[in-house]
Scaffold this motif. Structure first.
Motif, PDB file in Angstrom:
ATOM      1  N   GLU A 104       0.858  -1.473  -0.169  1.00 55.34           N
ATOM      2  CA  GLU A 104      -0.282  -0.644  -0.333  1.00 55.34           C
ATOM      3  C   GLU A 104       0.901   1.459   0.308  1.00 55.34           C
ATOM      4  OE1 GLU A 104      -3.316   0.358  -0.049  1.00 55.34           O
ATOM      5  OE2 GLU A 104      -3.656  -1.753   0.323  1.00 55.34           O
ATOM      6  N   HIS A 105       2.197   1.381   0.250  1.00 54.06           N
ATOM      7  CA  HIS A 105       2.584   2.214   0.504  1.00 54.06           C
ATOM      8  C   HIS A 105       2.232   3.450  -0.835  1.00 54.06           C
ATOM      9  CE1 HIS A 105       5.849   1.313   3.957  1.00 54.06           C
ATOM     10  NE2 HIS A 105       4.656   0.917   5.011  1.00 54.06           N
ATOM     11  N   HIS A 106       3.260   2.865  -1.677  1.00 57.39           N
ATOM     12  CA  HIS A 106       3.338   3.486  -3.501  1.00 57.39           C
ATOM     13  C   HIS A 106       2.235   4.359  -3.038  1.00 57.39           C
ATOM     14  CE1 HIS A 106       4.180   4.815  -6.893  1.00 57.39           C
ATOM     15  NE2 HIS A 106       3.675   4.973  -7.439  1.00 57.39           N
ATOM     16  N   ALA A 107       0.838   3.297  -3.136  1.00 57.72           N
ATOM     17  CA  ALA A 107      -0.476   4.241  -3.740  1.00 57.72           C
ATOM     18  C   ALA A 107      -0.343   5.341  -2.722  1.00 57.72           C
ATOM     19  CB  ALA A 107      -1.708   3.331  -3.936  1.00 57.72           C
ATOM     20  N   LEU A 108      -0.426   5.485  -1.484  1.00 61.75           N
ATOM     21  CA  LEU A 108      -1.005   5.888  -0.540  1.00 61.75           C
ATOM     22  C   LEU A 108       0.044   6.860   0.022  1.00 61.75           C
ATOM     23  CD1 LEU A 108      -2.307   6.641   2.574  1.00 61.75           C
ATOM     24  CD2 LEU A 108      -0.200   5.083   3.719  1.00 61.75           C
ATOM     25  N   SER A 109       1.129   7.093  -0.091  1.00 60.93           N
ATOM     26  CA  SER A 109       1.945   7.997  -0.897  1.00 60.93           C
ATOM     27  C   SER A 109       1.856   8.894  -2.094  1.00 60.93           C
ATOM     28  CB  SER A 109       3.333   7.628  -1.424  1.00 60.93           C
ATOM     29  OG  SER A 109       4.591   8.731  -1.440  1.00 60.93           O
ATOM     30  N   ALA A 110       1.393   8.620  -3.431  1.00 62.59           N
ATOM     31  CA  ALA A 110       1.051   9.318  -4.093  1.00 62.59           C
ATOM     32  C   ALA A 110      -0.399   9.698  -3.789  1.00 62.59           C
ATOM     33  CB  ALA A 110       0.626   8.214  -5.430  1.00 62.59           C
ATOM     34  N   PHE A 111      -1.123   9.130  -2.461  1.00 63.04           N
ATOM     35  CA  PHE A 111      -2.913   9.934  -2.526  1.00 63.04           C
ATOM     36  C   PHE A 111      -2.098  11.306  -1.478  1.00 63.04           C
ATOM     37  CE2 PHE A 111      -6.293  10.253   0.873  1.00 63.04           C
ATOM     38  CZ  PHE A 111      -6.873  10.538   0.133  1.00 63.04           C
ATOM     39  N   LEU A 112      -1.036  10.923  -0.354  1.00 59.32           N
ATOM     40  CA  LEU A 112      -0.695  12.344   0.165  1.00 59.32           C
ATOM     41  C   LEU A 112      -0.553  12.858  -0.448  1.00 59.32           C
ATOM     42  CD1 LEU A 112       0.004  10.121   3.179  1.00 59.32           C
ATOM     43  CD2 LEU A 112      -1.967  11.136   2.963  1.00 59.32           C
ATOM     44  N   LEU A 113       0.182  12.862  -1.658  1.00 55.96           N
ATOM     45  CA  LEU A 113       1.528  14.066  -2.089  1.00 55.96           C
ATOM     46  C   LEU A 113       0.311  14.314  -3.143  1.00 55.96           C
ATOM     47  CD1 LEU A 113       4.794  11.888  -3.099  1.00 55.96           C
ATOM     48  CD2 LEU A 113       4.646  13.726  -1.045  1.00 55.96           C
ATOM     49  N   HIS A 114      -0.134  13.708  -3.358  1.00 54.57           N
ATOM     50  CA  HIS A 114      -1.591  14.578  -4.686  1.00 54.57           C
ATOM     51  C   HIS A 114      -2.763  15.835  -3.641  1.00 54.57           C
ATOM     52  CE1 HIS A 114      -4.787  15.549  -7.654  1.00 54.57           C
ATOM     53  NE2 HIS A 114      -4.964  14.620  -6.433  1.00 54.57           N
ATOM     54  N   ASN A 115      -2.513  15.466  -2.110  1.00 48.33           N
ATOM     55  CA  ASN A 115      -3.112  16.521  -1.824  1.00 48.33           C
ATOM     56  C   ASN A 115      -3.029  17.342  -0.710  1.00 48.33           C
ATOM     57  OD1 ASN A 115      -6.455  14.867  -1.389  1.00 48.33           O
ATOM     58  ND2 ASN A 115      -5.648  13.080  -1.870  1.00 48.33           N
ATOM     59  N   GLY A 116      -1.667  17.501  -0.960  1.00 52.48           N
ATOM     60  CA  GLY A 116      -0.984  18.488  -0.024  1.00 52.48           C
ATOM     61  C   GLY A 116      -0.019  18.403   0.987  1.00 52.48           C
ATOM     62  N   PHE A 117       0.116  17.224   1.701  1.00 55.39           N
ATOM     63  CA  PHE A 117       1.243  16.580   2.099  1.00 55.39           C
ATOM     64  C   PHE A 117       2.399  16.834   0.986  1.00 55.39           C
ATOM     65  CE2 PHE A 117      -3.039  14.944   3.988  1.00 55.39           C
ATOM     66  CZ  PHE A 117      -2.360  15.144   5.579  1.00 55.39           C
ATOM     67  N   THR A 118       3.755  17.148   1.901  1.00 57.12           N
ATOM     68  CA  THR A 118       4.709  16.797   1.913  1.00 57.12           C
ATOM     69  C   THR A 118       5.558  15.610   3.098  1.00 57.12           C
ATOM     70  OG1 THR A 118       5.152  18.053   3.714  1.00 57.12           O
ATOM     71  CG2 THR A 118       5.226  19.409   1.667  1.00 57.12           C
ATOM     72  N   ARG A 119       6.147  15.063   2.440  1.00 59.21           N
ATOM     73  CA  ARG A 119       7.163  14.160   2.883  1.00 59.21           C
ATOM     74  C   ARG A 119       8.363  14.224   3.524  1.00 59.21           C
ATOM     75  NH1 ARG A 119       8.437   8.365  -0.803  1.00 59.21           N
ATOM     76  NH2 ARG A 119       9.930   7.277   1.099  1.00 59.21           N
ATOM     77  N   ASN A 120       8.614  13.591   4.757  1.00 56.84           N
ATOM     78  CA  ASN A 120       9.383  13.912   5.650  1.00 56.84           C
ATOM     79  C   ASN A 120       9.960  12.308   5.948  1.00 56.84           C
ATOM     80  OD1 ASN A 120      12.050  14.264   6.843  1.00 56.84           O
ATOM     81  ND2 ASN A 120      10.762  15.639   8.483  1.00 56.84           N
ATOM     82  N   GLY A 121      10.707  11.596   4.826  1.00 56.98           N
ATOM     83  CA  GLY A 121      10.725   9.880   5.472  1.00 56.98           C
ATOM     84  C   GLY A 121       9.470   8.916   5.485  1.00 56.98           C
ATOM     85  N   GLU A 122       9.312   8.410   6.432  1.00 53.98           N
ATOM     86  CA  GLU A 122       8.147   7.527   6.588  1.00 53.98           C
ATOM     87  C   GLU A 122       6.262   8.575   6.802  1.00 53.98           C
ATOM     88  OE1 GLU A 122       8.342   4.151   8.732  1.00 53.98           O
ATOM     89  OE2 GLU A 122       9.064   2.646   6.948  1.00 53.98           O
ATOM     90  N   ARG A 123       6.397   9.857   7.345  1.00 50.74           N
ATOM     91  CA  ARG A 123       6.239  10.932   8.218  1.00 50.74           C
ATOM     92  C   ARG A 123       5.762  11.793   6.936  1.00 50.74           C
ATOM     93  NH1 ARG A 123       7.794  13.387  13.456  1.00 50.74           N
ATOM     94  NH2 ARG A 123       5.373  13.626  13.445  1.00 50.74           N
ATOM     95  N   TYR A 124       4.334  11.410   6.911  1.00 50.63           N
ATOM     96  CA  TYR A 124       3.933  12.821   5.553  1.00 50.63           C
ATOM     97  C   TYR A 124       3.204  13.544   6.584  1.00 50.63           C
ATOM     98  CZ  TYR A 124       4.512   9.711   2.019  1.00 50.63           C
ATOM     99  OH  TYR A 124       5.149   8.915   1.205  1.00 50.63           O
TER     100      TYR A 124
END
Length: 130
Positions: A104-124
């Motif tokens: 699920e990591h790839h899809a969840l990451s893409a979803f969060l980034l698409h919704n304005g989250f920024t990534r910091n390691g495993e934290r968004y």
């Protein structure tokens, strides 16, 4: 019936079957999450199709039923959860992907980034506007 998000852990009896199906995908039961934080339950036609659990400024659980993905359920659930968090005085929202299933990591990451989250390691992280 329309898609609705209920901000409560008060579970209606007819939601239990669909809730258990959602949680079983992550090998969880509702008792584990029931007192973990505030529940945000997405329902459609009296069935649970998504769930977010928040604790202070953290989204500790976020899931949408496989059968209802790619239909805007996650988008609506996230939007309603973030609005609720903002109304409670939260200045940011944080979600960690460490507990998510590896597939699920790839899809969840893409979803969060698409919704304005920024990534910091495993934290968004997302700053909530007041």
């Amino acid at each position: 019936m329309r898609l609705t998000v209920h901000h409560s852990a008060e579970l209606l009896p007819y939601w239990l079957d669909s809730l258990n199906k959602l949680l079983s995908a992550d090998a969880l039961n509702r008792d584990k999450l029931l007192h973990a934080g505030q529940w945000h339950v997405a329902t459609f036609n009296d069935r649970v199709v998504g769930l977010a659990v928040t604790q202070d400024e953290e989204i500790i659980y976020f899931a949408v039923r496989d059968a209802t993905r790619r239909r805007g359920v996650g988008q609506y659930l996230l939007s309603e959860t973030l609005s609720w968090m903002q109304s409670q005085g939260c200045s940011q929202a944080m979600l960690s992907t460490h507990a998510a299933r590896p597939e699920e990591h790839h899809a969840l990451s893409a979803f969060l980034l698409h919704n304005g989250f920024t990534r910091n390691g495993e934290r968004y992280l997302l700053t909530l506007n007041h």
